[in-house]
Structure formats: structure tokens, C-alpha cells
Design a protein around this motif. Sequence first.
Motif, short mmCIF file in Angstrom:
data_model
loop_
_atom_site.label_atom_id
_atom_site.label_comp_id
_atom_site.label_asym_id
_atom_site.label_seq_id
_atom_site.Cartn_x
_atom_site.Cartn_y
_atom_site.Cartn_z
N MET A 76 0.99 -1.49 0.16
CA MET A 76 0.11 -0.26 0.26
C MET A 76 0.71 1.34 -0.28
O MET A 76 1.85 1.13 0.74
N GLU A 80 -3.12 5.83 -0.33
CA GLU A 80 -3.79 4.33 -0.05
C GLU A 80 -4.12 4.70 1.90
O GLU A 80 -5.07 3.99 2.19
N LEU A 81 -3.18 4.11 2.48
CA LEU A 81 -3.28 3.93 4.23
C LEU A 81 -3.73 5.10 4.79
O LEU A 81 -5.07 4.57 5.00
N GLN A 83 -5.92 7.16 3.46
CA GLN A 83 -7.83 7.93 3.26
C GLN A 83 -8.13 6.69 3.36
O GLN A 83 -9.47 6.52 4.24
N GLN A 84 -7.76 5.01 3.79
CA GLN A 84 -8.33 3.90 4.87
C GLN A 84 -8.27 3.85 5.56
O GLN A 84 -9.48 3.54 6.47
N ARG A 85 -7.36 4.86 6.51
CA ARG A 85 -7.68 5.29 8.08
C ARG A 85 -7.57 6.54 8.54
O ARG A 85 -8.36 7.04 9.39
N ARG A 115 -4.37 -3.53 4.84
CA ARG A 115 -5.34 -3.37 3.35
C ARG A 115 -6.35 -3.84 4.50
O ARG A 115 -6.99 -5.36 4.60
N ASP A 116 -7.50 -2.67 3.83
CA ASP A 116 -9.03 -3.45 4.44
C ASP A 116 -9.86 -3.79 3.65
O ASP A 116 -9.83 -4.22 2.56
N ARG A 117 -9.85 -5.59 3.63
CA ARG A 117 -10.46 -6.46 2.83
C ARG A 117 -11.62 -5.88 2.65
O ARG A 117 -11.95 -6.21 1.37
N ALA A 119 -12.89 -3.33 1.31
CA ALA A 119 -12.28 -2.93 0.76
C ALA A 119 -11.68 -2.91 -0.85
O ALA A 119 -12.56 -2.61 -1.78
N THR A 120 -11.17 -3.61 -1.13
CA THR A 120 -10.84 -4.76 -1.55
C THR A 120 -11.55 -5.57 -2.84
O THR A 120 -11.75 -5.93 -3.60
#
Length: 121
Positions: A76, A80-81, A83-85, A115-117, A119-120
Motif C-alpha cells: 500500500m 491509500e493507507l 484514505q483507508q484510516r 489493506r481493508d479486505r 474494500a478490496t
Amino acid sequence: MIVYTVPVVVLHGATLIAAHRLAAAGARRHNSVGIPLRTHERELLTELTTASNDTRALAQRQQRQAAPGSPADSPMTAEELAQQRGVSVRTIQRHAADYGGWKHNGRWLFPADLRDRKATT
């Protein structure tokens, strides 16, 4: 015959790193208000630090050795990280070591297992 049982907690991966992060934050808080850590607390923090560093190093080696696969398997980026957090990129960069990050060609990369599973998929 009396049998005593000792509770055992096994931590690994992201859980181990989170436990280390929480213990380190507690130690910093104690130090900031002048409360010294007890011997067993220092020993625990040392063990968590060692195990957490070993876990990060293993994840980094696995990331470098893994053949490129699906995007879910690729490292990542800080963007990306963040945005996810739900935090800024700068916050992620400041805490890169806590997330197992490493620099490659001037960019911060992080293990794919963060990575948020949901989201993928």
C-alpha cells in the motif's frame, strides 16, 4: 496433586504490532508525567518491541520476495493507507514505523495485510 494453569496469550501479525503500539504509548505517557516503569513493565515492552520489529522485518522480506499478484497483494502507498484510516498522509508518514512501512524510491510503502479486505472485495 494440585495443578496450576497459567493463562497464555499468543499475539502475531497486526495484533502484535497493535499491542506494542499501545504499550509504547502507555510507557511514553508514564514517562511524560514522571512515573517510572516497573522492571516487569520494561521487560514486557522490550519483548514486544523485539517481536514487533521481527514481525515487521518478516513482512517486509515477504513483500520483497513475493511475485506481483493481484492489487490486494501489492504494498500500500501512504496515500491509500491514509484514505483507508481517515487521516492525513503526513500522519501516516510520521507513524510509518508503527505500520511496518519502508521507503522505496522515495515513497513510503506499507504491508498489503493492512489493506481493508472489505474494500478490496
